[in-house]
Enzyme design. Structure first.
Site, PDB file in Angstrom:
ATOM      1  N   LYS A  81       0.872  -1.180   0.000  1.00 25.66           N
ATOM      2  CA  LYS A  81       0.000   0.000   0.000  1.00 25.66           C
ATOM      3  C   LYS A  81       0.905   1.225   0.000  1.00 25.66           C
ATOM      4  O   LYS A  81       2.066   1.142   0.407  1.00 25.66           O
ATOM      5  CB  LYS A  81      -0.844  -0.026   1.287  1.00 25.66           C
ATOM      6  N   GLY A 181     -19.668   7.477   5.571  1.00 28.46           N
ATOM      7  CA  GLY A 181     -18.767   7.744   4.438  1.00 28.46           C
ATOM      8  C   GLY A 181     -19.474   7.471   3.132  1.00 28.46           C
ATOM      9  O   GLY A 181     -19.824   6.328   2.829  1.00 28.46           O
ATOM     10  N   GLY A 183     -18.460   8.075  -0.126  1.00 22.17           N
ATOM     11  CA  GLY A 183     -17.543   8.285  -1.241  1.00 22.17           C
ATOM     12  C   GLY A 183     -17.858   7.326  -2.369  1.00 22.17           C
ATOM     13  O   GLY A 183     -19.008   6.911  -2.571  1.00 22.17           O
ATOM     14  N   VAL A 185     -17.346   4.198  -2.790  1.00 20.12           N
ATOM     15  CA  VAL A 185     -17.982   2.932  -2.394  1.00 20.12           C
ATOM     16  C   VAL A 185     -19.278   3.189  -1.623  1.00 20.12           C
ATOM     17  O   VAL A 185     -20.325   2.615  -1.935  1.00 20.12           O
ATOM     18  CB  VAL A 185     -17.027   2.070  -1.532  1.00 20.12           C
TER      19      VAL A 185
HETATM   20  P1  NAI Z   1     -13.553   7.940  -1.130  1.00 19.86           P
HETATM   21  O1  NAI Z   1     -12.373   8.831  -0.912  1.00 19.86           O
HETATM   22  O2  NAI Z   1     -14.230   7.964  -2.444  1.00 19.86           O
HETATM   23  O3  NAI Z   1     -14.657   8.219  -0.006  1.00 19.86           O
HETATM   24  C1  NAI Z   1     -14.386   8.368   1.339  1.00 19.86           C
HETATM   25  C2  NAI Z   1     -15.535   9.186   1.920  1.00 19.86           C
HETATM   26  O4  NAI Z   1     -15.389   9.209   3.342  1.00 19.86           O
HETATM   27  C3  NAI Z   1     -15.565  10.614   1.432  1.00 19.86           C
HETATM   28  O5  NAI Z   1     -16.879  10.971   1.043  1.00 19.86           O
HETATM   29  C4  NAI Z   1     -15.114  11.417   2.662  1.00 19.86           C
HETATM   30  O6  NAI Z   1     -15.642  12.729   2.710  1.00 19.86           O
HETATM   31  C5  NAI Z   1     -15.635  10.545   3.780  1.00 19.86           C
HETATM   32  N1  NAI Z   1     -14.964  10.726   5.069  1.00 19.86           N
HETATM   33  C6  NAI Z   1     -13.662  10.867   5.327  1.00 19.86           C
HETATM   34  N2  NAI Z   1     -13.448  10.991   6.647  1.00 19.86           N
HETATM   35  C7  NAI Z   1     -14.668  10.909   7.230  1.00 19.86           C
HETATM   36  C8  NAI Z   1     -15.120  10.956   8.572  1.00 19.86           C
HETATM   37  N3  NAI Z   1     -14.278  11.119   9.588  1.00 19.86           N
HETATM   38  N4  NAI Z   1     -16.443  10.809   8.796  1.00 19.86           N
HETATM   39  C9  NAI Z   1     -17.318  10.644   7.783  1.00 19.86           C
HETATM   40  N5  NAI Z   1     -16.947  10.610   6.496  1.00 19.86           N
HETATM   41  C10 NAI Z   1     -15.640  10.736   6.221  1.00 19.86           C
HETATM   42  O7  NAI Z   1     -13.059   6.471  -0.749  1.00 19.86           O
HETATM   43  P2  NAI Z   1     -13.686   5.075  -1.189  1.00 19.86           P
HETATM   44  O8  NAI Z   1     -12.978   4.607  -2.380  1.00 19.86           O
HETATM   45  O9  NAI Z   1     -15.160   5.150  -1.179  1.00 19.86           O
HETATM   46  O10 NAI Z   1     -13.200   4.133   0.015  1.00 19.86           O
HETATM   47  C11 NAI Z   1     -13.886   4.133   1.263  1.00 19.86           C
HETATM   48  C12 NAI Z   1     -13.208   3.139   2.207  1.00 19.86           C
HETATM   49  O11 NAI Z   1     -13.242   1.838   1.614  1.00 19.86           O
HETATM   50  C13 NAI Z   1     -11.734   3.418   2.478  1.00 19.86           C
HETATM   51  O12 NAI Z   1     -11.417   3.049   3.797  1.00 19.86           O
HETATM   52  C14 NAI Z   1     -11.004   2.527   1.496  1.00 19.86           C
HETATM   53  O13 NAI Z   1      -9.696   2.189   1.933  1.00 19.86           O
HETATM   54  C15 NAI Z   1     -11.920   1.321   1.504  1.00 19.86           C
HETATM   55  N6  NAI Z   1     -11.836   0.516   0.306  1.00 19.86           N
HETATM   56  C16 NAI Z   1     -12.099   1.079  -0.921  1.00 19.86           C
HETATM   57  C17 NAI Z   1     -12.012   0.302  -2.067  1.00 19.86           C
HETATM   58  C18 NAI Z   1     -12.349   0.865  -3.423  1.00 19.86           C
HETATM   59  O14 NAI Z   1     -12.540   0.052  -4.361  1.00 19.86           O
HETATM   60  N7  NAI Z   1     -12.476   2.161  -3.601  1.00 19.86           N
HETATM   61  C19 NAI Z   1     -11.567  -1.094  -2.002  1.00 19.86           C
HETATM   62  C20 NAI Z   1     -11.421  -1.609  -0.658  1.00 19.86           C
HETATM   63  C21 NAI Z   1     -11.508  -0.801   0.434  1.00 19.86           C
END
Ligand code: NAI
Length: 358
Positions: A81, A181, A183, A185
């Site tokens: 990572k 969250g 984002g 996902v």
């Molecule tokens: P992203 O960056 O698109 O979304 C993250 C979201 O969390 C954002 O909307 C952000 O504003 C919000 N956020 C951040 N800190 C916060 C807090 N303290 N309280 C509430 N909301 C908060 O990321 P994504 O891709 O959706 O990933 C989400 C999680 O899933 C991460 O932990 C990532 O490591 C994990 N993950 C993602 C994968 C993927 O395919 N994108 C694969 C496997 C795991």
């Protein structure tokens, strides 16, 4: 300050690269936990860490998590990572992403970069200008594109299986699910849950995303730090890790925790607190493997979307067998998964001749 080799999260990492490029202001850490199963593959996180020590701890935990995730999903990939320490004063630039790509290139293919929090398919394309060791590309031969729809699908199916196991119901209709969250996902997952009739309670630090979920899914809104203590059936952490502290677990009202975020437990040992409270926890690196399952086809040069979807649809089976073992042996689900993953990795490390090539 804690040194690297005796860092509590070091756990036998094969290599850790600290990369700096003054011209683009890049500061990054690339951690390769294990290449026993194959080249280490994992996402790049672009995040404004409070301290460099926080960034190091995060990348080491995430990297080990990728080793466990890949081996549990049966992928011929190791665990690695990277984190790019974002400076709030400067934004992401093509120069910075290219400089990061050069750092990845210096590892000669031991680490393959992909998307994680704060990194898009366009960012991966910029890295690709400096190294071929990237995946999750939007275009090109065997390109697998954005992994998040596959992650969201796996989490949705895994959450459904966890509900079936814990609550004995096959329907999500009317269940209160908290999505923390929204984002890449979390928002997709919220859409799928809404379609099945679940009642959503959502939180994000980005108010626009919260409003979007309220408008599109009729979701209730909670403050991010208060979502875990809402009256919920299921908590789905989909932001960053570290949600499940002893204090949060004590106040938790949901009896199922199933979400996408990596490193949901502040410490692996806290899985026991969930177990003792009777909460069913879907181990994060098992339920959120959909994205890497999809990316793997690109890395291995045989990308096939149908094959990836079929593999994502097997995530509930893996979870179910962990749940059953945990119940039969009265152990936390996280401990059961960790033991299986660690044993598989040890077996691969002891037989290096069976490594798969990228
Ligand atoms: P992203 O960056 O698109 O979304 C993250 C979201 O969390 C954002 O909307 C952000 O504003 C919000 N956020 C951040 N800190 C916060 C807090 N303290 N309280 C509430 N909301 C908060 O990321 P994504 O891709 O959706 O990933 C989400 C999680 O899933 C991460 O932990 C990532 O490591 C994990 N993950 C993602 C994968 C993927 O395919 N994108 C694969 C496997 C795991």
């Amino acid at each position: 300050m804690t040194m690297l080799f005796d860092h509590p999260e070091h756990d036998g990492h094969e290599s850790v690269l600290f990369a700096r490029d003054t011209a683009s202001s890049l500061r990054a850490i690339i951690a390769v936990h294990s290449t026993a199963a194959g080249p280490a593959c994992g996402g790049v996180r672009f995040w404004h860490y409070v301290t460099e020590a926080d960034a190091l701890t995060d990348v080491l935990r995430l990297s080990k998590g990728m080793s466990y995730k890949n081996v549990m999903a049966g992928l011929p990939l190791g665990g690695g990572k990277a984190v790019i320490l974002a400076d709030a004063q400067r934004t992401k630039s093509r120069e910075l992403l290219r400089a990061f790509g050069r750092a990845v290139d210096r590892l000669g293919g031991a680490y393959i970069a992909a998307e994680d929090v704060g990194i898009t398919v366009d960012d991966v394309a910029a890295m690709r200008e400096a190294t071929r060791h990237v995946a999750g590309k939007a275009k090109g031969v065997h390109a697998s594109g954005d992994p998040s729809p596959f992650t969201a699908r796996g989490v949705f199916l895994g959450l459904h299986a966890a509900v079936r196991f814990q609550l004995g119901t096959d329907s999500l209709k009317g269940l209160r699910v908290g999505v923390l969250g929204l984002g890449a996902v979390g928002m997709k997952l919220a859409g799928m849950l809404h379609e099945t009739g679940a009642k959503l309670v959502v939180a994000d630090i980005d108010r626009q995303r919260v409003r979007e979920a309220e408008r599109a899914f009729g979701a209730e809104i909670a403050a991010p730090d208060l979502l875990p203590v809402q009256p919920l059936d299921v908590l789905s952490p989909c932001a960053l890790g570290g949600v499940l502290s002893p204090e949060a677990i004590e106040k938790l009202r949901a009896t199922v925790v199933a979400g996408a975020a990596n490193n949901q437990l502040v410490d692996a040992a806290y899985g026991r607190l969930l177990h003792e409270k009777g909460v069913l926890y879907a181990p994060d690196y098992v339920i959120n493997a959909g994205g890497i399952i999809n990316v793997a086809g690109e890395v291995l040069g045989d990308y096939d979307e149908d094959k990836a979807i079929a593999a994502v649809e097997r995530i509930p089976e893996t979870l179910w067998s962990i749940f059953e073992t945990a119940r039969a042996t009265d152990r936390p689900t996280s401990a059961v998964a960790d033991q299986i993953a660690a044993e598989r990795l040890a077996a691969l490390a002891a037989a290096p001749g069976v490594r798969h090539a990228a």
